[in-house]
Write a protein that holds these residues in place. Structure first.
Motif, PDB file in Angstrom:
ATOM      1  N   HIS A   1      34.941 -22.922 -42.558  1.00 29.53           N
ATOM      2  CA  HIS A   1      36.283 -22.930 -43.133  1.00 29.53           C
ATOM      3  C   HIS A   1      37.337 -22.976 -42.033  1.00 29.53           C
ATOM      4  O   HIS A   1      37.289 -22.221 -41.058  1.00 29.53           O
ATOM      5  N   LYS A   2      38.301 -23.851 -42.230  1.00 25.84           N
ATOM      6  CA  LYS A   2      39.341 -24.054 -41.228  1.00 25.84           C
ATOM      7  C   LYS A   2      40.116 -22.777 -40.964  1.00 25.84           C
ATOM      8  O   LYS A   2      40.465 -22.472 -39.813  1.00 25.84           O
ATOM      9  N   ASP A   3      40.421 -22.013 -42.021  1.00 27.15           N
ATOM     10  CA  ASP A   3      41.195 -20.792 -41.823  1.00 27.15           C
ATOM     11  C   ASP A   3      40.413 -19.753 -41.039  1.00 27.15           C
ATOM     12  O   ASP A   3      40.978 -18.983 -40.265  1.00 27.15           O
ATOM     13  N   GLN A   4      39.083 -19.744 -41.196  1.00 19.81           N
ATOM     14  CA  GLN A   4      38.255 -18.826 -40.424  1.00 19.81           C
ATOM     15  C   GLN A   4      38.233 -19.222 -38.949  1.00 19.81           C
ATOM     16  O   GLN A   4      38.282 -18.362 -38.061  1.00 19.81           O
ATOM     17  N   ARG A   5      38.183 -20.523 -38.689  1.00 16.97           N
ATOM     18  CA  ARG A   5      38.210 -20.989 -37.305  1.00 16.97           C
ATOM     19  C   ARG A   5      39.553 -20.671 -36.663  1.00 16.97           C
ATOM     20  O   ARG A   5      39.627 -20.261 -35.506  1.00 16.97           O
ATOM     21  N   ALA A   6      40.629 -20.836 -37.433  1.00 17.06           N
ATOM     22  CA  ALA A   6      41.960 -20.543 -36.908  1.00 17.06           C
ATOM     23  C   ALA A   6      42.101 -19.051 -36.593  1.00 17.06           C
ATOM     24  O   ALA A   6      42.692 -18.679 -35.572  1.00 17.06           O
ATOM     25  N   ALA A   7      41.557 -18.203 -37.465  1.00 16.46           N
ATOM     26  CA  ALA A   7      41.634 -16.761 -37.234  1.00 16.46           C
ATOM     27  C   ALA A   7      40.859 -16.376 -35.987  1.00 16.46           C
ATOM     28  O   ALA A   7      41.296 -15.524 -35.202  1.00 16.46           O
ATOM     29  N   ARG A   8      39.688 -17.009 -35.796  1.00 17.30           N
ATOM     30  CA  ARG A   8      38.892 -16.709 -34.607  1.00 17.30           C
ATOM     31  C   ARG A   8      39.608 -17.170 -33.342  1.00 17.30           C
ATOM     32  O   ARG A   8      39.613 -16.467 -32.327  1.00 17.30           O
ATOM     33  N   ALA A   9      40.220 -18.340 -33.386  1.00 16.11           N
ATOM     34  CA  ALA A   9      40.952 -18.847 -32.222  1.00 16.11           C
ATOM     35  C   ALA A   9      42.133 -17.943 -31.904  1.00 16.11           C
ATOM     36  O   ALA A   9      42.420 -17.674 -30.729  1.00 16.11           O
ATOM     37  N   ALA A  10      42.816 -17.452 -32.934  1.00 14.59           N
ATOM     38  CA  ALA A  10      43.964 -16.567 -32.719  1.00 14.59           C
ATOM     39  C   ALA A  10      43.520 -15.261 -32.065  1.00 14.59           C
ATOM     40  O   ALA A  10      44.164 -14.770 -31.124  1.00 14.59           O
ATOM     41  N   GLN A  11      42.423 -14.708 -32.558  1.00 13.19           N
ATOM     42  CA  GLN A  11      41.924 -13.461 -31.983  1.00 13.19           C
ATOM     43  C   GLN A  11      41.455 -13.671 -30.546  1.00 13.19           C
ATOM     44  O   GLN A  11      41.758 -12.872 -29.650  1.00 13.19           O
ATOM     45  N   LEU A  12      40.730 -14.757 -30.316  1.00 12.13           N
ATOM     46  CA  LEU A  12      40.228 -15.044 -28.978  1.00 12.13           C
ATOM     47  C   LEU A  12      41.378 -15.244 -27.990  1.00 12.13           C
ATOM     48  O   LEU A  12      41.312 -14.773 -26.849  1.00 12.13           O
ATOM     49  N   SER A  13      42.434 -15.920 -28.421  1.00  9.96           N
ATOM     50  CA  SER A  13      43.569 -16.160 -27.522  1.00  9.96           C
ATOM     51  C   SER A  13      44.263 -14.852 -27.159  1.00  9.96           C
ATOM     52  O   SER A  13      44.688 -14.664 -26.009  1.00  9.96           O
ATOM     53  N   ARG A  14      44.380 -13.928 -28.107  1.00  8.61           N
ATOM     54  CA  ARG A  14      44.987 -12.634 -27.807  1.00  8.61           C
ATOM     55  C   ARG A  14      44.123 -11.843 -26.823  1.00  8.61           C
ATOM     56  O   ARG A  14      44.635 -11.206 -25.889  1.00  8.61           O
ATOM     57  N   GLN A  15      42.819 -11.895 -27.033  1.00 11.53           N
ATOM     58  CA  GLN A  15      41.912 -11.209 -26.118  1.00 11.53           C
ATOM     59  C   GLN A  15      41.972 -11.828 -24.725  1.00 11.53           C
ATOM     60  O   GLN A  15      41.928 -11.126 -23.716  1.00 11.53           O
ATOM     61  N   TRP A  16      42.107 -13.146 -24.689  1.00 14.62           N
ATOM     62  CA  TRP A  16      42.161 -13.857 -23.405  1.00 14.62           C
ATOM     63  C   TRP A  16      43.426 -13.498 -22.636  1.00 14.62           C
ATOM     64  O   TRP A  16      43.399 -13.346 -21.409  1.00 14.62           O
ATOM     65  N   LEU A  17      44.537 -13.352 -23.362  1.00 14.29           N
ATOM     66  CA  LEU A  17      45.786 -12.969 -22.720  1.00 14.29           C
ATOM     67  C   LEU A  17      45.665 -11.578 -22.103  1.00 14.29           C
ATOM     68  O   LEU A  17      46.204 -11.328 -21.008  1.00 14.29           O
ATOM     69  N   ILE A  18      44.970 -10.684 -22.772  1.00 15.29           N
ATOM     70  CA  ILE A  18      44.752  -9.346 -22.217  1.00 15.29           C
ATOM     71  C   ILE A  18      43.933  -9.432 -20.932  1.00 15.29           C
ATOM     72  O   ILE A  18      44.214  -8.726 -19.948  1.00 15.29           O
ATOM     73  N   LEU A  19      42.924 -10.290 -20.908  1.00 17.20           N
ATOM     74  CA  LEU A  19      42.135 -10.480 -19.685  1.00 17.20           C
ATOM     75  C   LEU A  19      43.010 -11.029 -18.553  1.00 17.20           C
ATOM     76  O   LEU A  19      42.894 -10.593 -17.401  1.00 17.20           O
ATOM     77  N   ILE A  20      43.871 -11.974 -18.885  1.00 23.10           N
ATOM     78  CA  ILE A  20      44.755 -12.566 -17.867  1.00 23.10           C
ATOM     79  C   ILE A  20      45.704 -11.519 -17.301  1.00 23.10           C
ATOM     80  O   ILE A  20      45.801 -11.334 -16.083  1.00 23.10           O
ATOM     81  N   ASP A  21      46.411 -10.813 -18.178  1.00 23.08           N
ATOM     82  CA  ASP A  21      47.374  -9.819 -17.712  1.00 23.08           C
ATOM     83  C   ASP A  21      46.668  -8.647 -17.034  1.00 23.08           C
ATOM     84  O   ASP A  21      47.201  -8.071 -16.072  1.00 23.08           O
ATOM     85  N   GLY A  22      45.490  -8.300 -17.528  1.00 16.80           N
ATOM     86  CA  GLY A  22      44.725  -7.231 -16.888  1.00 16.80           C
ATOM     87  C   GLY A  22      44.327  -7.601 -15.471  1.00 16.80           C
ATOM     88  O   GLY A  22      44.424  -6.784 -14.545  1.00 16.80           O
ATOM     89  N   ALA A  23      43.888  -8.832 -15.289  1.00 14.24           N
ATOM     90  CA  ALA A  23      43.508  -9.291 -13.957  1.00 14.24           C
ATOM     91  C   ALA A  23      44.702  -9.281 -13.018  1.00 14.24           C
ATOM     92  O   ALA A  23      44.591  -8.885 -11.847  1.00 14.24           O
ATOM     93  N   ILE A  24      45.866  -9.708 -13.517  1.00 14.24           N
ATOM     94  CA  ILE A  24      47.076  -9.713 -12.696  1.00 14.24           C
ATOM     95  C   ILE A  24      47.421  -8.291 -12.260  1.00 14.24           C
ATOM     96  O   ILE A  24      47.736  -8.035 -11.090  1.00 14.24           O
ATOM     97  N   GLY A  25      47.373  -7.349 -13.197  1.00 18.71           N
ATOM     98  CA  GLY A  25      47.701  -5.963 -12.874  1.00 18.71           C
ATOM     99  C   GLY A  25      46.738  -5.352 -11.871  1.00 18.71           C
ATOM    100  O   GLY A  25      47.161  -4.686 -10.919  1.00 18.71           O
ATOM    101  N   VAL A  26      45.443  -5.567 -12.056  1.00 20.19           N
ATOM    102  CA  VAL A  26      44.452  -5.004 -11.139  1.00 20.19           C
ATOM    103  C   VAL A  26      44.594  -5.623  -9.750  1.00 20.19           C
ATOM    104  O   VAL A  26      44.516  -4.930  -8.735  1.00 20.19           O
ATOM    105  N   ALA A  27      44.816  -6.937  -9.701  1.00 20.41           N
ATOM    106  CA  ALA A  27      44.976  -7.610  -8.410  1.00 20.41           C
ATOM    107  C   ALA A  27      46.197  -7.076  -7.672  1.00 20.41           C
ATOM    108  O   ALA A  27      46.176  -6.907  -6.444  1.00 20.41           O
ATOM    109  N   LEU A  28      47.281  -6.803  -8.412  1.00 18.95           N
ATOM    110  CA  LEU A  28      48.489  -6.290  -7.788  1.00 18.95           C
ATOM    111  C   LEU A  28      48.253  -4.902  -7.203  1.00 18.95           C
ATOM    112  O   LEU A  28      48.606  -4.625  -6.052  1.00 18.95           O
ATOM    113  N   VAL A  29      47.663  -4.021  -7.975  1.00 16.86           N
ATOM    114  CA  VAL A  29      47.481  -2.633  -7.545  1.00 16.86           C
ATOM    115  C   VAL A  29      46.416  -2.517  -6.458  1.00 16.86           C
ATOM    116  O   VAL A  29      46.589  -1.783  -5.477  1.00 16.86           O
ATOM    117  N   SER A  30      45.318  -3.238  -6.626  1.00 19.54           N
ATOM    118  CA  SER A  30      44.191  -3.112  -5.695  1.00 19.54           C
ATOM    119  C   SER A  30      44.318  -4.004  -4.471  1.00 19.54           C
ATOM    120  O   SER A  30      43.703  -3.737  -3.439  1.00 19.54           O
TER     121      SER A  30
END
Length: 234
Positions: free
Chosen positions: A166-195
């Motif tokens: 179902h298209k709506d299920q794929r869209a929901a998964r992509a939305a969730q994955l993108s939010r999780q990916w943004l957390i990984l990106i910002d988390g990496a930036i923060g750790v790199a800055l501090v460490s």
């Protein structure tokens, strides 16, 4: 795929307004908003104080304009680097962390200018805070485009029956994955800055690989079974 257009990284050689923006961005990124005074910006820009008031009128207006310009340039750099890292959505998602590692390794890396700015500005409706928030919205939108491509593109072992139908299920998964990916990106930036360790990007990349494996296990179970059988045979 969205294409972001932005000015060059090279400081402008002409124009008082551009020189003020160059100076404000460099000083604020290195030292912070509150620690950087108008006098220092004017002095580094080589312009007259009158030019500052003519073009911006206030320090906050100058900072917001400098961040808007940085947003366009940074997004252009990040999008171009991501697209150059691979031909498939999976390669591009993981390649984002390779792009980040190059940035973390640079001498002038001081973290995310927009997270830094948001940390200094309390009011949610402040123009500087709004620019910072808009940057993260734009970054999430770009990541979401790659995630949309990822959930829509079958891998070599994926059949039509093994994908989320179902298209709506794929869209929901992509939305969730993108939010999780943004957390990984910002988390990496923060750790790199501090460490001070650029390899924080590699740790985030490894976490991203596990996240994609989990996505396969949940949304593409037949692929997971094929992968498991191959591991058992090897």
């Amino acid at each position: 795929m969205t294409i972001f257009h932005a000015p060059s990284d090279t400081p402008s050689a002409t124009g008082a307004r551009e020189r003020l923006l160059d100076a404000a961005e460099a000083l604020i990124y290195a030292g912070g908003i509150h620690a950087t005074g108008v006098d220092a910006i004017v002095r580094q820009s080589g312009t007259a104080r009158k030019s500052f008031y003519t073009h911006f009128g206030s320090k906050d207006a100058l900072v917001a304009a400098a961040l808007e310009r940085r947003d366009a340039r940074w997004m252009n750099w990040f999008a171009d680097g991501t697209l150059a890292r691979g031909a498939t959505p999976r390669e591009r998602l993981l390649g984002m962390f390779d792009v980040l590692r190059e940035w973390f390794s640079s001498d002038d890396f001081h973290g995310c200018a927009f997270l830094n700015a948001a940390g200094e500005i309390e009011a949610a409706d402040d123009p500087i805070r709004v620019v910072a928030r808009d940057h993260k919205v734009r970054l999430l939108h770009f990541v979401r485009e790659v995630c949309d491509d990822y959930v829509e593109s079958p891998g070599p072992d994926v059949t039509a029956n093994s994908q989320i139908k179902h298209k709506d299920q794929r869209a929901a998964r992509a939305a969730q994955l993108s939010r999780q990916w943004l957390i990984l990106i910002d988390g990496a930036i923060g750790v790199a800055l501090v460490s001070g360790d650029a390899d924080a990007a590699l740790d985030a990349r490894a976490a991203g690989e596990q996240l994609l494996e989990a996505d396969i296990a949940v949304s593409r179970p037949s692929v997971r079974r094929v992968s498991t059988r191959r591991q058992e045979k090897s």
